[in-house]
Motif scaffolding. Sequence first.
Motif, PDB file in Angstrom:
ATOM      1  N   VAL A 193       0.830  -1.205   0.000  1.00  0.00           N
ATOM      2  CA  VAL A 193       0.000   0.000   0.000  1.00  0.00           C
ATOM      3  C   VAL A 193       0.868   1.260   0.000  1.00  0.00           C
ATOM      4  N   VAL A 194       1.919   1.264   0.805  1.00  0.00           N
ATOM      5  CA  VAL A 194       2.825   2.419   0.862  1.00  0.00           C
ATOM      6  C   VAL A 194       3.471   2.657  -0.501  1.00  0.00           C
ATOM      7  N   ALA A 195       3.956   1.586  -1.128  1.00  0.00           N
ATOM      8  CA  ALA A 195       4.559   1.719  -2.457  1.00  0.00           C
ATOM      9  C   ALA A 195       3.540   2.203  -3.482  1.00  0.00           C
ATOM     10  N   GLY A 196       2.293   1.745  -3.361  1.00  0.00           N
ATOM     11  CA  GLY A 196       1.247   2.191  -4.279  1.00  0.00           C
ATOM     12  C   GLY A 196       0.988   3.681  -4.173  1.00  0.00           C
ATOM     13  N   MET A 197       0.922   4.191  -2.949  1.00  0.00           N
ATOM     14  CA  MET A 197       0.698   5.624  -2.778  1.00  0.00           C
ATOM     15  C   MET A 197       1.886   6.433  -3.284  1.00  0.00           C
ATOM     16  N   ALA A 198       3.083   5.912  -3.101  1.00  0.00           N
ATOM     17  CA  ALA A 198       4.258   6.589  -3.645  1.00  0.00           C
ATOM     18  C   ALA A 198       4.180   6.677  -5.165  1.00  0.00           C
ATOM     19  N   SER A 199       3.689   5.613  -5.807  1.00  0.00           N
ATOM     20  CA  SER A 199       3.534   5.617  -7.256  1.00  0.00           C
ATOM     21  C   SER A 199       2.501   6.656  -7.696  1.00  0.00           C
ATOM     22  N   LEU A 225      -0.975   8.333   3.127  1.00  0.00           N
ATOM     23  CA  LEU A 225       0.326   7.670   3.210  1.00  0.00           C
ATOM     24  C   LEU A 225       0.860   7.683   4.638  1.00  0.00           C
ATOM     25  N   ILE A 226       0.667   8.785   5.345  1.00  0.00           N
ATOM     26  CA  ILE A 226       1.117   8.868   6.738  1.00  0.00           C
ATOM     27  C   ILE A 226       0.406   7.809   7.590  1.00  0.00           C
ATOM     28  N   VAL A 227      -0.907   7.648   7.381  1.00  0.00           N
ATOM     29  CA  VAL A 227      -1.650   6.625   8.124  1.00  0.00           C
ATOM     30  C   VAL A 227      -1.123   5.229   7.779  1.00  0.00           C
ATOM     31  N   ALA A 228      -0.810   4.998   6.515  1.00  0.00           N
ATOM     32  CA  ALA A 228      -0.280   3.697   6.102  1.00  0.00           C
ATOM     33  C   ALA A 228       1.055   3.400   6.775  1.00  0.00           C
ATOM     34  N   VAL A 229       1.903   4.407   6.870  1.00  0.00           N
ATOM     35  CA  VAL A 229       3.203   4.217   7.521  1.00  0.00           C
ATOM     36  C   VAL A 229       3.011   3.948   9.009  1.00  0.00           C
ATOM     37  N   VAL A 230       2.082   4.679   9.657  1.00  0.00           N
ATOM     38  CA  VAL A 230       1.781   4.443  11.069  1.00  0.00           C
ATOM     39  C   VAL A 230       1.319   3.004  11.276  1.00  0.00           C
ATOM     40  N   ASP A 231       0.418   2.535  10.398  1.00  0.00           N
ATOM     41  CA  ASP A 231      -0.079   1.166  10.517  1.00  0.00           C
ATOM     42  C   ASP A 231       1.039   0.154  10.284  1.00  0.00           C
ATOM     43  N   MET A 232       1.912   0.424   9.324  1.00  0.00           N
ATOM     44  CA  MET A 232       3.016  -0.484   9.047  1.00  0.00           C
ATOM     45  C   MET A 232       3.926  -0.623  10.270  1.00  0.00           C
ATOM     46  N   ARG A 233       4.200   0.498  10.931  1.00  0.00           N
ATOM     47  CA  ARG A 233       5.052   0.450  12.122  1.00  0.00           C
ATOM     48  C   ARG A 233       4.338  -0.230  13.283  1.00  0.00           C
ATOM     49  N   TYR A 234       3.032  -0.002  13.395  1.00  0.00           N
ATOM     50  CA  TYR A 234       2.261  -0.674  14.446  1.00  0.00           C
ATOM     51  C   TYR A 234       2.300  -2.190  14.254  1.00  0.00           C
ATOM     52  N   ARG A 235       2.136  -2.630  13.013  1.00  0.00           N
ATOM     53  CA  ARG A 235       2.191  -4.068  12.738  1.00  0.00           C
ATOM     54  C   ARG A 235       3.571  -4.631  13.048  1.00  0.00           C
ATOM     55  N   ALA A 236       4.612  -3.857  12.734  1.00  0.00           N
ATOM     56  CA  ALA A 236       5.968  -4.328  13.018  1.00  0.00           C
ATOM     57  C   ALA A 236       6.167  -4.496  14.522  1.00  0.00           C
ATOM     58  N   ARG A 237       5.691  -3.525  15.315  1.00  0.00           N
ATOM     59  CA  ARG A 237       5.820  -3.636  16.769  1.00  0.00           C
ATOM     60  C   ARG A 237       5.001  -4.799  17.302  1.00  0.00           C
ATOM     61  N   SER A 238       3.772  -4.958  16.784  1.00  0.00           N
ATOM     62  CA  SER A 238       2.909  -6.039  17.254  1.00  0.00           C
ATOM     63  C   SER A 238       3.503  -7.394  16.942  1.00  0.00           C
ATOM     64  N   ASN A 239       4.040  -7.550  15.741  1.00  0.00           N
ATOM     65  CA  ASN A 239       4.655  -8.825  15.374  1.00  0.00           C
ATOM     66  C   ASN A 239       5.881  -9.111  16.226  1.00  0.00           C
ATOM     67  N   GLY A 240       6.638  -8.045  16.553  1.00  0.00           N
ATOM     68  CA  GLY A 240       7.800  -8.230  17.416  1.00  0.00           C
ATOM     69  C   GLY A 240       7.399  -8.671  18.806  1.00  0.00           C
ATOM     70  N   GLN A 241       6.312  -8.094  19.342  1.00  0.00           N
ATOM     71  CA  GLN A 241       5.821  -8.483  20.658  1.00  0.00           C
ATOM     72  C   GLN A 241       5.290  -9.907  20.653  1.00  0.00           C
ATOM     73  N   ARG A 242       4.600 -10.304  19.571  1.00  0.00           N
ATOM     74  CA  ARG A 242       4.063 -11.667  19.506  1.00  0.00           C
ATOM     75  C   ARG A 242       5.188 -12.685  19.420  1.00  0.00           C
ATOM     76  N   THR A 243       6.264 -12.288  18.731  1.00  0.00           N
ATOM     77  CA  THR A 243       7.400 -13.194  18.624  1.00  0.00           C
ATOM     78  C   THR A 243       8.005 -13.480  19.996  1.00  0.00           C
ATOM     79  N   SER A 244       8.027 -12.460  20.869  1.00  0.00           N
ATOM     80  CA  SER A 244       8.658 -12.613  22.173  1.00  0.00           C
ATOM     81  C   SER A 244       7.715 -13.107  23.253  1.00  0.00           C
ATOM     82  N   THR A 245       6.404 -12.878  23.096  1.00  0.00           N
ATOM     83  CA  THR A 245       5.463 -13.231  24.166  1.00  0.00           C
ATOM     84  C   THR A 245       4.516 -14.354  23.808  1.00  0.00           C
ATOM     85  N   GLY A 246       4.476 -14.779  22.568  1.00  0.00           N
ATOM     86  CA  GLY A 246       3.585 -15.875  22.190  1.00  0.00           C
ATOM     87  C   GLY A 246       2.422 -15.395  21.364  1.00  0.00           C
ATOM     88  N   PRO A 247       1.323 -16.178  21.308  1.00  0.00           N
ATOM     89  CA  PRO A 247       0.200 -15.873  20.427  1.00  0.00           C
ATOM     90  C   PRO A 247      -0.452 -14.547  20.755  1.00  0.00           C
TER      91      PRO A 247
END
Length: 539
Positions: free
Chosen positions: A393-399, A509-531
């Motif tokens: 989505v971020v790449a699409g908006m950049a295009s 695009l700003i909202v998309a970047v915020v969501d992308m970073r939120y997902r990255a943090r959430s995935n990092g937390q799930r990796t360390s804490t479980g499901p």
Amino acid sequence: MGRHSSSDTPAHDNHASASSSRDGAASASASGSAGTAGQASEDRAARGTDQPDPRRWRILAVLLVAIFMSLVGVSILNVGLPSIQEGLGASQSQLQWVLSGYALTFGVVLVAAGRAGDIFGRGFMFIAGVAVFTVASVAAGLASDATTLTVARFVQGLGSGLLNPQGIGMIQQYFRGAERGKAYGMFGSMVGISVGVGPLLGGLLIQIGGVSEGWRWIFLVNVPVGILALILAFMWFPKPLFQRTRGQSLGRTLRELDPVGAVILGLAILALLLPFMEARAAASAWVWALLPVGLVLLGGWAVWEKKHKQSGHSPMVDLSIFRVRSFLHGSVLIGLYFLGITSIWVLVAQYMQEGLGHTALASGMIGLPNAVASAVASNWAGRHVLRLGRKVVVAGMASVLVGLSLSVLVIQLREHGLVSEWWLLATLAFVGLGQGAVVSPNQTLTLAEVPMEYAGSSGGIMQTGQRIGTSMGIAMITAVAFSVLAHTDWGQAITAGFAATALAVIAALIVAVVDMRYRARSNGQRTSTGPAPAAPSTD
């Protein structure tokens, strides 16, 4: 968009089994509610085993035929307004209502129609919508005056509002995992093709039928497509088409549809849309007083939905879905994106026809590479969105931003006689590439964790946000362009309009970047804490 990083992979991909179990639990809890039990049984049948439903691709084919019809019916009108004005002697105000009437009823019924599909059966509501749209197309094509045409357009919007949420709900219902992304990609490809082909087809039909009568064919062309969609739906959709809880009274079933909530939300959306739709019709200033009224009604609707749920009924929209961050981010993102993107073709059509004196057919041709690029990008993005997540989505908006910038460059160089306006064929193709990488992938990511029994109404919320964004954007961005035009020429006016469009896309695009970073943090937390924890319950 090249190298994959697991930190941005959507939660749906990482937790497909968890999402599936949440869907199952949600449907099980909803089975005690009259409003969702009929559709819930169909949902469970569609996903109760690991084997995919063998009917899913035929169902998708029917959806694609219908979405082609409804979107061609919209985009084809962009080049048909001068023909309608000459053929019916319509005033500017009447032409405005030919456009606004469709958008108004479409936006008002979306959420309620999505919920009705969740309750009574998405196939049933889809067929009803296609039938209404097709009959209204006949009435529009045979209209003898502008008033009759406007009424037919209101009914067309109603039909489109009925069928569109069902398409999203049925993709959610019958497709899982990577196949869902692929299905949305095909859906998005059809959107790109129909939006791009519409103006070209409209220009061709007007040229063949003549300026005074050619406009009729831009409505009548929907009729054979609608009939085909109805035939295929009756042949291929699961039976029974109409769902209702066995032994449940019709009165109680209708209460689960939440008619009070539907009326309040419909009035709120009407109050929010109407001022922007009337912005260019020289309406009285009082119409802007509807905006605070709409906001008050929206707040009243939220209070009603909460109380309706607490009383033991199934609400039209369970407001807890807004606590699902992926849904909240995606809904805000797409509203901001449509605030800008849909104005592009209004401005281009005006520039080509009014500014440069091209025919409707030539004006329609300018969007053809854009449509092809959008279809290709949507198909590619649908296959890769679960792996790449918001990066698509971020790449699409950049295009899109690149395409807008290059288009402004072409327009300015043309003003100095250095290049031809036909270079817009190439620059607007970048916008098409971006469009294909934004809309369908965003739907996949946004709806991934929404409980299945609210798939239709949640899709309706997203589309309502798109309608509000579209109406506000067209009103504001065209106002910017025409304000500049009053003091200079078309080149500067379109440049100003494109600049305003870019600002809206940047906000998305700003909202998309915020969501992308939120997902990255959430995935990092799930990796360390479980499901991950389950999505908010709809109980």
